[in-house]
Design an enzyme around this catalytic site. Structure first.
Site, PDB file in Angstrom:
ATOM      1  N   GLY A 152      65.306  -2.752  17.418  1.00 42.40           N
ATOM      2  CA  GLY A 152      65.825  -3.601  18.488  1.00 42.40           C
ATOM      3  C   GLY A 152      67.324  -3.763  18.370  1.00 42.40           C
ATOM      4  O   GLY A 152      67.894  -3.530  17.310  1.00 42.40           O
ATOM      5  N   CYS A 176      63.321  -0.115  11.373  1.00 44.22           N
ATOM      6  CA  CYS A 176      64.696  -0.550  11.633  1.00 44.22           C
ATOM      7  C   CYS A 176      64.780  -2.066  11.799  1.00 44.22           C
ATOM      8  O   CYS A 176      64.602  -2.792  10.832  1.00 44.22           O
ATOM      9  CB  CYS A 176      65.276   0.205  12.826  1.00 44.22           C
ATOM     10  SG  CYS A 176      67.073   0.248  12.774  1.00 44.22           S
ATOM     11  N   TYR A 177      64.991  -2.584  13.010  1.00 45.70           N
ATOM     12  CA  TYR A 177      64.999  -4.042  13.172  1.00 45.70           C
ATOM     13  C   TYR A 177      63.713  -4.627  12.594  1.00 45.70           C
ATOM     14  O   TYR A 177      63.734  -5.686  11.965  1.00 45.70           O
ATOM     15  CB  TYR A 177      65.113  -4.429  14.649  1.00 45.70           C
ATOM     16  CG  TYR A 177      65.243  -5.928  14.881  1.00 45.70           C
ATOM     17  CD1 TYR A 177      66.493  -6.517  15.002  1.00 45.70           C
ATOM     18  CD2 TYR A 177      64.117  -6.750  14.948  1.00 45.70           C
ATOM     19  CE1 TYR A 177      66.618  -7.895  15.184  1.00 45.70           C
ATOM     20  CE2 TYR A 177      64.229  -8.121  15.137  1.00 45.70           C
ATOM     21  CZ  TYR A 177      65.478  -8.686  15.264  1.00 45.70           C
ATOM     22  OH  TYR A 177      65.599 -10.048  15.445  1.00 45.70           O
ATOM     23  N   HIS A 213      64.124   5.967  12.214  1.00 47.04           N
ATOM     24  CA  HIS A 213      63.182   5.981  13.343  1.00 47.04           C
ATOM     25  C   HIS A 213      62.249   7.189  13.266  1.00 47.04           C
ATOM     26  O   HIS A 213      62.625   8.291  13.662  1.00 47.04           O
ATOM     27  CB  HIS A 213      63.956   6.027  14.667  1.00 47.04           C
ATOM     28  CG  HIS A 213      64.650   4.749  14.978  1.00 47.04           C
ATOM     29  ND1 HIS A 213      64.048   3.719  15.656  1.00 47.04           N
ATOM     30  CD2 HIS A 213      65.885   4.312  14.656  1.00 47.04           C
ATOM     31  CE1 HIS A 213      64.891   2.700  15.763  1.00 47.04           C
ATOM     32  NE2 HIS A 213      66.015   3.034  15.163  1.00 47.04           N
ATOM     33  N   GLU A 227      59.775   7.805  15.076  1.00 43.94           N
ATOM     34  CA  GLU A 227      59.212   8.130  16.391  1.00 43.94           C
ATOM     35  C   GLU A 227      60.034   9.141  17.172  1.00 43.94           C
ATOM     36  O   GLU A 227      59.555   9.700  18.145  1.00 43.94           O
ATOM     37  CB  GLU A 227      59.018   6.848  17.214  1.00 43.94           C
ATOM     38  CG  GLU A 227      60.290   6.119  17.656  1.00 43.94           C
ATOM     39  CD  GLU A 227      60.868   5.163  16.619  1.00 43.94           C
ATOM     40  OE1 GLU A 227      60.618   5.350  15.413  1.00 43.94           O
ATOM     41  OE2 GLU A 227      61.601   4.235  17.019  1.00 43.94           O
ATOM     42  N   ASP A 284      49.275  10.785  40.911  1.00 45.65           N
ATOM     43  CA  ASP A 284      48.748   9.495  40.468  1.00 45.65           C
ATOM     44  C   ASP A 284      47.723   8.933  41.446  1.00 45.65           C
ATOM     45  O   ASP A 284      46.635   8.519  41.036  1.00 45.65           O
ATOM     46  CB  ASP A 284      49.877   8.484  40.279  1.00 45.65           C
ATOM     47  CG  ASP A 284      50.959   9.012  39.360  1.00 45.65           C
ATOM     48  OD1 ASP A 284      50.669   9.983  38.619  1.00 45.65           O
ATOM     49  OD2 ASP A 284      52.083   8.487  39.388  1.00 45.65           O
ATOM     50  N   LYS A 289      52.211   9.744  31.917  1.00 48.20           N
ATOM     51  CA  LYS A 289      52.095  10.743  32.987  1.00 48.20           C
ATOM     52  C   LYS A 289      51.313  11.997  32.560  1.00 48.20           C
ATOM     53  O   LYS A 289      50.453  12.477  33.286  1.00 48.20           O
ATOM     54  CB  LYS A 289      53.497  11.147  33.443  1.00 48.20           C
ATOM     55  CG  LYS A 289      53.508  12.046  34.657  1.00 48.20           C
ATOM     56  CD  LYS A 289      53.475  11.225  35.909  1.00 48.20           C
ATOM     57  CE  LYS A 289      53.535  12.044  37.164  1.00 48.20           C
ATOM     58  NZ  LYS A 289      53.562  11.176  38.355  1.00 48.20           N
TER      59      LYS A 289
HETATM   60  N1  GLN Z   1      70.315  -4.177  15.523  1.00 49.73           N
HETATM   61  C1  GLN Z   1      69.913  -3.770  14.204  1.00 49.73           C
HETATM   62  C2  GLN Z   1      71.009  -2.988  13.506  1.00 49.73           C
HETATM   63  O1  GLN Z   1      72.027  -2.703  14.078  1.00 49.73           O
HETATM   64  C3  GLN Z   1      68.658  -2.910  14.306  1.00 49.73           C
HETATM   65  C4  GLN Z   1      68.915  -1.602  15.003  1.00 49.73           C
HETATM   66  C5  GLN Z   1      67.644  -0.873  15.353  1.00 49.73           C
HETATM   67  O2  GLN Z   1      66.545  -1.400  15.261  1.00 49.73           O
HETATM   68  N2  GLN Z   1      67.768   0.351  15.842  1.00 49.73           N
HETATM   69  O3  GLN Z   1      70.877  -2.669  12.358  1.00 49.73           O
END
Ligand code: GLN
Length: 529
Positions: free
Chosen positions: A66, A93-94, A180, A182, A239, A385
């Site tokens: 986030g 991450c966040y 990440h 993903e 759809d 989709k």
């Molecule tokens: N905002 C947080 C940071 O800058 C997390 C970033 C993220 O989740 N991509 O570290």
């Protein structure tokens, strides 16, 4: 066959589900996407979700990335009841910073922002999350970082800039990773997500379209009940056709499809839709020819927004009038409206983008629901989709229709720039048909995400058979994109464009010149209006 009485109406109760709590990262929906790719069902909810208000139990929880900083005053935080679920948790991450914040507060601004590739060093090979993961490339996108190991955790991987690149609390089955997994730039991210979902959470890998069909049909039967009638608009697009077909499978002729010919459809569209849906798919369909009404209301209108509004509103009137004429044999009133909402629309409306949620309602459907007092039924709302396309293939929807390019609701009205008249629509329609025919012949249709011809409201001088001509200009547009948020124009071979241009000028009366649009999105949009 699955019996309706055995099926809960929530998909998350039918399939083992991983809950993704979204903290607003641009990648959050990809987590859900990846999990489904290896047949684990996943659903995303905003990070503010109260766990006590969930009426199903996830097999595991992923906290997404986030844009916020966990230590900031207005930062979003997870409901601590998530730990009482007693299921594995993975923070990305966040999400990891949030776990660290809760367990010791050792998060602060890093001296260096890290955006892009980094190399992973797996320090603890025994960690179940990293089984089969090597020291490969991972994708970073953060400015904050962990400065201390949260209570109860150990380090399992590092990177040059992140000494706490991955951490684990093995006893509690809680994991955190700075990168990440993903995104495809994280080379082995999918293995890691699979380790989490399948090995650690022990989620069943039974999410497949084949399994979805049976339970979905039973779910619709249960939702609609044994007598209620359902109505829905079909447009000839993927759809609405797949939605209509699954309704037909579930409730037969109690589903009433309406197709409105608004006079600005593509070449042979109405005939094709009619044939495919009735003869081919056995759907109970009414075709309404309202082209004169639409074109009459569009007379003299040149403003694109006005055109869109007129078409939207006229559609609602025509649809309502037609719906009123449908008198089900059962004597029952129509109770539901089918809507082809897909999962990306759902994600957009629930996505956590600040203290409040943004809800987007489709213009037409919003109007219909208000006036007709119908309940909404959305059989595709859990699907992406490509999953809808797969479902369509399994339900026997013809291949050409399943892979059709998207077509805007206002149709050719926004591809005829300036005033929309029958004659102008005809020029745009014929030019478009030639362009698409050549694209298909060249085997490029699937590679291109969307292609069409637009008719410009300018005249240009030409020469044909020694005669001076003074006719209009056709602009061809073809784009490639994965999500339609950004797009690039498609690179054709010169010989291809040459052939299309020559055919259009020769075969379509009223065209003196053909151009090819080489603008990307942004700054341009896909459509011209
Ligand atoms: N905002 C947080 C940071 O800058 C997390 C970033 C993220 O989740 N991509 O570290």
């Amino acid at each position: 066959m699955v019996s309706p009485s055995d099926v809960p109406v929530e998909v998350s109760k039918v399939f083992d589900t991983i809950l993704v709590l979204d903290f607003g990262s641009q990648y959050s929906h990809l987590i859900t996407r990846r999990l489904r790719e290896f047949n684990v069902y996943a659903e995303m909810l905003p990070c503010t979700q109260k766990i006590s208000e969930l009426n199903w139990k996830p097999k595991g929880v992923i906290l997404s990335g986030g844009p916020y900083s966990v230590y900031a005053e207005d930062a979003p935080h997870v409901d601590h009841d998530v730990f009482k679920l007693d299921v594995p948790i993975l923070g990305i991450c966040y999400g990891m910073q949030e776990l660290a914040w809760i367990n010791g507060k050792g998060v602060a601004r890093g001296d260096k922002r890290e955006y892009g590739p980094a190399t992973l060093n797996v320090e603890d090979q025994s960690c179940s999350l990293f089984k089969g993961v090597d020291n490969s490339q991972v994708w970073m996108s953060h400015g904050d970082k962990l400065h201390a190991l949260p209570t109860g955790f150990k380090i399992v991987a590092t990177s040059e800039n992140s000494p706490y690149c991955a951490i684990a609390h093995e006893k509690e089955n809680i994991f955190g990773i700075q990168f990440h997994p993903e995104v495809t730039h994280s080379a082995q991210g999918k293995i890691l997500l699979k380790n989490f979902a399948v090995d650690i959470c022990q989620a069943n890998t039974n999410w497949s379209m084949e399994n979805f069909i049976d339970t979905e049909i039973a779910r619709i039967q249960k939702l609609v009940g044994p007598t209620a009638e359902v109505i829905g608009a079909v447009s000839g697009g993927v759809d609405s056709t797949v939605g209509a077909k699954i309704m037909k499978e579930a409730i037969g002729d109690r589903f009433h499809a309406i197709y409105v010919d608004n006079g600005v459809m593509r070449k042979n569209e109405t005939e094709t839709v009619y044939k495919t849906l009735t003869e081919g798919l056995g759907i109970n369909l009414t075709v309404v020819d309202a082209s004169d009404l639409f074109l009459g209301r569009l007379k003299g209108v040149t403003d694109p927004e006005k055109k869109r509004k007129i078409i939207g509103n006229t559609f609602i009137h025509v649809f309502e009038d037609e719906a009123a004429k449908i008198k089900p044999a059962s004597g029952q009133e129509i109770e539901y409206l089918l809507q082809g909402t897909l999962y990306p629309d759902v994600i957009e409306s629930i996505s956590f983008k600040g203290p409040s949620q943004t809800i987007k309602t489709h213009h037409n459907v919003g109007g219909l629901l208000e006036n007709m007092k119908l309940k909404l039924i959305e059989p595709l709302r859990e699907l992406f989709k490509d999953e809808v396309r797969h479902l369509g293939e399994l339900l026997g929807v013809p291949h050409d229709l399943v892979w059709r390019h998207p077509f805007p609701g206002p149709g050719l009205a926004i591809r005829v720039l300036g005033e929309v008249t029958k004659e102008q629509v005809k020029i745009a329609r014929e030019a478009d048909a030639i362009f698409i025919e050549e694209i298909k012949k060249a085997g490029l249709y699937k590679q291109i995400s969307q292609a069409f011809a637009a008719l410009l409201p300018v005249k240009s001088v030409g020469v044909m058979g020694d005669q001076r001509t003074y006719e209009q200009v056709i602009a061809l547009r073809a784009i490639e994109t994965t999500d339609f948020m950004t797009a690039d124009w498609f690179i054709f071979e010169a010989a291809f464009l040459k052939k299309v241009a020559s055919r259009i000028v020769n075969e379509v009366d009223g065209v003196a010149r053909v151009t090819y649009d080489i603008t990307s999105k942004p700054p341009a949009t896909v459509e011209w209006e």
